[in-house]
Scaffold this motif. Structure first.
Motif, PDB file in Angstrom:
ATOM      1  N   UNK A  57       0.834  -1.209   0.000  1.00 13.02           N
ATOM      2  CA  UNK A  57       0.000   0.000   0.000  1.00 13.02           C
ATOM      3  C   UNK A  57       0.867   1.258   0.000  1.00 13.02           C
ATOM      4  N   UNK A  58       1.883   1.289   0.853  1.00 13.07           N
ATOM      5  CA  UNK A  58       2.744   2.471   0.958  1.00 13.07           C
ATOM      6  C   UNK A  58       3.490   2.721  -0.349  1.00 13.07           C
ATOM      7  N   UNK A  59       3.934   1.662  -1.008  1.00 17.71           N
ATOM      8  CA  UNK A  59       4.639   1.808  -2.280  1.00 17.71           C
ATOM      9  C   UNK A  59       3.753   2.474  -3.324  1.00 17.71           C
ATOM     10  N   UNK A  60       2.498   2.079  -3.355  1.00 15.44           N
ATOM     11  CA  UNK A  60       1.564   2.668  -4.322  1.00 15.44           C
ATOM     12  C   UNK A  60       1.200   4.104  -3.940  1.00 15.44           C
ATOM     13  N   UNK A  61       1.054   4.337  -2.647  1.00 16.72           N
ATOM     14  CA  UNK A  61       0.707   5.683  -2.195  1.00 16.72           C
ATOM     15  C   UNK A  61       1.846   6.663  -2.431  1.00 16.72           C
ATOM     16  N   UNK A  62       3.091   6.203  -2.330  1.00 12.40           N
ATOM     17  CA  UNK A  62       4.236   7.085  -2.568  1.00 12.40           C
ATOM     18  C   UNK A  62       4.245   7.595  -4.001  1.00 12.40           C
ATOM     19  N   UNK A  63       3.822   6.743  -4.914  1.00 12.43           N
ATOM     20  CA  UNK A  63       3.745   7.157  -6.318  1.00 12.43           C
ATOM     21  C   UNK A  63       2.603   8.150  -6.515  1.00 12.43           C
ATOM     22  N   UNK A  64       1.447   7.841  -5.921  1.00 11.38           N
ATOM     23  CA  UNK A  64       0.271   8.697  -6.101  1.00 11.38           C
ATOM     24  C   UNK A  64       0.443  10.077  -5.478  1.00 11.38           C
ATOM     25  N   UNK A  65       1.139  10.133  -4.325  1.00 13.71           N
ATOM     26  CA  UNK A  65       1.286  11.399  -3.601  1.00 13.71           C
ATOM     27  C   UNK A  65       2.735  11.888  -3.604  1.00 13.71           C
ATOM     28  N   UNK A  66       3.431  11.603  -4.691  1.00 14.43           N
ATOM     29  CA  UNK A  66       4.854  11.930  -4.784  1.00 14.43           C
ATOM     30  C   UNK A  66       5.142  13.412  -4.586  1.00 14.43           C
ATOM     31  N   UNK A  67       4.267  14.271  -5.089  1.00 16.37           N
ATOM     32  CA  UNK A  67       4.521  15.708  -5.038  1.00 16.37           C
ATOM     33  C   UNK A  67       3.789  16.396  -3.890  1.00 16.37           C
ATOM     34  N   UNK A  68       3.186  15.623  -2.999  1.00 12.85           N
ATOM     35  CA  UNK A  68       2.413  16.185  -1.888  1.00 12.85           C
ATOM     36  C   UNK A  68       3.267  16.302  -0.628  1.00 12.85           C
ATOM     37  N   UNK A  69       3.034  17.373   0.122  1.00 12.11           N
ATOM     38  CA  UNK A  69       3.484  17.469   1.496  1.00 12.11           C
ATOM     39  C   UNK A  69       2.362  16.914   2.379  1.00 12.11           C
ATOM     40  N   UNK A  70       2.674  16.372   3.552  1.00 15.19           N
ATOM     41  CA  UNK A  70       1.631  15.799   4.408  1.00 15.19           C
ATOM     42  C   UNK A  70       0.445  16.735   4.648  1.00 15.19           C
ATOM     43  N   UNK A  71       0.721  18.024   4.850  1.00  9.52           N
ATOM     44  CA  UNK A  71      -0.365  18.973   5.126  1.00  9.52           C
ATOM     45  C   UNK A  71      -1.269  19.192   3.920  1.00  9.52           C
ATOM     46  N   UNK A  72      -0.801  18.789   2.734  1.00 13.95           N
ATOM     47  CA  UNK A  72      -1.593  19.005   1.524  1.00 13.95           C
ATOM     48  C   UNK A  72      -2.601  17.888   1.272  1.00 13.95           C
ATOM     49  N   UNK A  73      -2.429  16.754   1.940  1.00 11.24           N
ATOM     50  CA  UNK A  73      -3.272  15.583   1.668  1.00 11.24           C
ATOM     51  C   UNK A  73      -4.571  15.687   2.453  1.00 11.24           C
ATOM     52  N   UNK A  74      -5.680  15.641   1.737  1.00 11.95           N
ATOM     53  CA  UNK A  74      -7.012  15.741   2.329  1.00 11.95           C
ATOM     54  C   UNK A  74      -7.780  14.440   2.065  1.00 11.95           C
ATOM     55  N   UNK A  75      -8.853  14.190   2.828  1.00 10.17           N
ATOM     56  CA  UNK A  75      -9.637  12.964   2.624  1.00 10.17           C
ATOM     57  C   UNK A  75     -10.096  12.769   1.183  1.00 10.17           C
ATOM     58  N   UNK A  76     -10.501  13.867   0.504  1.00 12.71           N
ATOM     59  CA  UNK A  76     -10.990  13.707  -0.861  1.00 12.71           C
ATOM     60  C   UNK A  76      -9.920  13.168  -1.802  1.00 12.71           C
ATOM     61  N   UNK A  77      -8.652  13.449  -1.476  1.00 16.88           N
ATOM     62  CA  UNK A  77      -7.578  12.927  -2.323  1.00 16.88           C
ATOM     63  C   UNK A  77      -7.498  11.405  -2.244  1.00 16.88           C
ATOM     64  N   UNK A  78      -7.714  10.865  -1.055  1.00 13.71           N
ATOM     65  CA  UNK A  78      -7.683   9.408  -0.905  1.00 13.71           C
ATOM     66  C   UNK A  78      -8.898   8.776  -1.577  1.00 13.71           C
ATOM     67  N   UNK A  79     -10.056   9.442  -1.469  1.00 16.60           N
ATOM     68  CA  UNK A  79     -11.241   8.949  -2.163  1.00 16.60           C
ATOM     69  C   UNK A  79     -11.011   8.932  -3.680  1.00 16.60           C
ATOM     70  N   UNK A  80     -10.384   9.972  -4.177  1.00 20.10           N
ATOM     71  CA  UNK A  80     -10.093  10.047  -5.613  1.00 20.10           C
ATOM     72  C   UNK A  80      -9.138   8.934  -6.022  1.00 20.10           C
ATOM     73  N   UNK A  81      -8.197   8.620  -5.146  1.00 16.14           N
ATOM     74  CA  UNK A  81      -7.262   7.542  -5.439  1.00 16.14           C
ATOM     75  C   UNK A  81      -8.002   6.203  -5.496  1.00 16.14           C
ATOM     76  N   UNK A  82      -8.907   5.964  -4.536  1.00 13.24           N
ATOM     77  CA  UNK A  82      -9.696   4.732  -4.535  1.00 13.24           C
ATOM     78  C   UNK A  82     -10.440   4.567  -5.859  1.00 13.24           C
ATOM     79  N   UNK A  83     -11.064   5.665  -6.311  1.00  9.02           N
ATOM     80  CA  UNK A  83     -11.856   5.601  -7.537  1.00  9.02           C
ATOM     81  C   UNK A  83     -10.977   5.405  -8.776  1.00  9.02           C
ATOM     82  N   UNK A  84      -9.878   6.133  -8.845  1.00  5.97           N
ATOM     83  CA  UNK A  84      -9.007   6.074 -10.027  1.00  5.97           C
ATOM     84  C   UNK A  84      -8.354   4.706 -10.180  1.00  5.97           C
ATOM     85  N   UNK A  85      -8.016   4.082  -9.077  1.00  6.16           N
ATOM     86  CA  UNK A  85      -7.300   2.801  -9.107  1.00  6.16           C
ATOM     87  C   UNK A  85      -8.216   1.599  -8.888  1.00  6.16           C
TER      88      UNK A  85
END
Length: 307
Positions: free
Chosen positions: A65-93
Motif C-alpha cells: 500500500x505504501x509503495x503505491x501511495x508514494x507514487x500517487x502522492x509523490x509531489x504532496x506534502x503531508x499537510x496538503x493531503x485531504x480525505x478527498x484525495x484518498x477517495x479520488x485515489x480509490x476511484x481512479x485505481x
C-alpha cells in the motif's frame, strides 16, 4: 518563536521548547523545527513503515500500500493531503473493498506520525470511510464439515481438527511449535492482534495433537505441522489441500476461514465462552464470526374464508 526573560522558545500547542539565549542561534534552530521535512509524503510513508509495529503478514500488505501511495502522492506534502484525495485515489485505481481499509490504515498511521512531528495540525485520514463489507453468513454444518474431512488428506484432517477445536486462525495453528504444547493445553500468541491465550486440553484436542505428531515422523520440525523436509507448512499449501477436499466433497462456497466461524458458533451453543476462545476484545468484532444456523419456523396465516 517567543522571547521570555532573555531566552527564546519555540511554542507549539502551549508547549515551550527552549532554543537559545542568542537570537541568531534561536532563529536558526527555529527554522529547522518549522521547515518541512524533506521528501514530502514518500519520505513520511517510509518513516512510518520503519517504526510501525504490526504482524509480519500485515507489514507485507502495508508495504504494498505504501509503495503505491508514494507514487500517487509523490509531489504532496503531508499537510496538503485531504480525505478527498484518498477517495479520488480509490476511484481512479479501482481499489477493492478489502484493500481500502488497508490503504486507510497506512495513511492514518503515517499522518499520526506527521502529527507527532508537527507537520499537520490534525489527522484528517481518520475521517475517511472505507467501503462497508457485508458480514459473511455462511455456516458449515456438521455434515458438510465431516464430508470435507472425509475427502481431505491426513494432514488437512489434522489441521481441520485443531482449527475447529481451538477456534484459532489458520496462520496461528500452522505456527504452533512443540514448545507451545503445554500440559494445560496449547499456548497461542495471535499474529494479528498479539493476544496471548491457552486453549485448555480436552480428550478431543489431545487426540488431534497426537494425530498431528504422527505425520512425517521421519523428520521433526520446529512446528507441529511441517513439511516432509521439516519446514513450516505454508498457507498456500494448506489452502490447496483444503480446496482439493472441498472439490471432492462437492460442498459449495466453503472457505477455510469458515472453520473459525463454525468453531465460534458451536462454542456459543455449547455454553463455551466463544469470545474468549477466539481472543476477541470487543463484542462487535466477535459478532462478525457468529452464524445463526437456526432457521426460524413461523406460523402462516389462514386462508380468507368465503362470505
Amino acid at each position: 518563536m517567543h522571547e521570555n526573560h532573555g531566552a527564546y522558545y519555540y511554542v507549539y500547542r502551549n508547549k515551550w521548547t527552549f532554543l537559545s539565549r542568542d537570537f541568531s542561534d534561536a532563529l536558526r534552530l527555529y527554522a529547522g523545527l518549522v521547515a518541512p521535512k524533506t521528501g514530502g509524503m514518500p519520505a513520511l510513508l517510509d518513516r512510518y513503515l520503519a517504526q510501525a509495529k504490526v504482524a509480519p503478514k500485515t507489514m507485507k500488505t502495508y508495504t504494498v500500500c505504501a509503495t503505491r501511495l508514494k507514487v500517487a502522492f509523490e509531489e504532496f506534502q503531508p499537510a496538503d493531503v485531504k480525505p478527498q484525495h484518498l477517495y479520488e485515489y480509490f476511484a481512479a485505481k479501482n481499489v477493492t473493498q478489502g484493500m481500502s481499509g488497508q490503504f486507510r490504515s497506512v495513511m492514518i498511521g503515517a499522518m499520526k506520525l506527521a502529527l507527532k512531528e508537527g507537520l499537520v495540525e490534525r489527522n484528517l485520514m481518520r475521517e475517511v470511510e472505507t467501503f462497508s463489507s457485508a458480514k459473511r453468513g455462511r455456516y458449515i454444518t456438521d455434515g458438510e464439515f465431516l464430508a470435507i474431512w472425509d475427502n481431505a488428506s491426513p494432514t488437512m484432517r489434522a489441521i481441520m481438527d485443531v482449527c475447529y477445536l481451538t477456534g484459532q486462525r489458520i496462520g496461528d495453528v500452522l505456527s504452533i511449535r512443540y514448545a507451545d504444547l503445554k500440559e494445560s493445553g496449547i499456548a497461542f500468541k495471535q499474529q494479528k492482534t498479539g493476544t496471548e491465550l491457552i486453549v485448555g486440553s480436552s480428550p478431543d484436542l489431545e487426540a488431534a495433537v497426537a494425530t498431528a505428531k504422527t505425520l512425517h515422523q521421519s523428520v521433526k520440525g520446529m512446528t507441529l505441522f511441517h513439511t516432509r523436509q521439516g519446514g513450516k507448512l505454508s498457507y498456500s499449501t494448506v489452502r490447496t489441500l483444503w480446496d482439493r477436499a472441498v472439490s471432492r466433497s462437492a460442498i459449495q462456497d466453503a472457505h477455510i476461514h469458515d472453520i473459525r466461524a463454525k468453531s465460534a458458533t458451536d462454542a456459543k451453543k455449547q455454553g463455551v465462552d466463544s469470545m474468549a476462545l477466539l481472543g476477541h476484545k470487543s463484542e462487535s468484532v466477535h459478532q462478525r464470526y457468529l452464524r445463526n444456523k437456526e432457521v426460524p419456523v413461523v406460523q402462516g396465516i389462514k386462508k380468507v374464508a368465503k362470505s
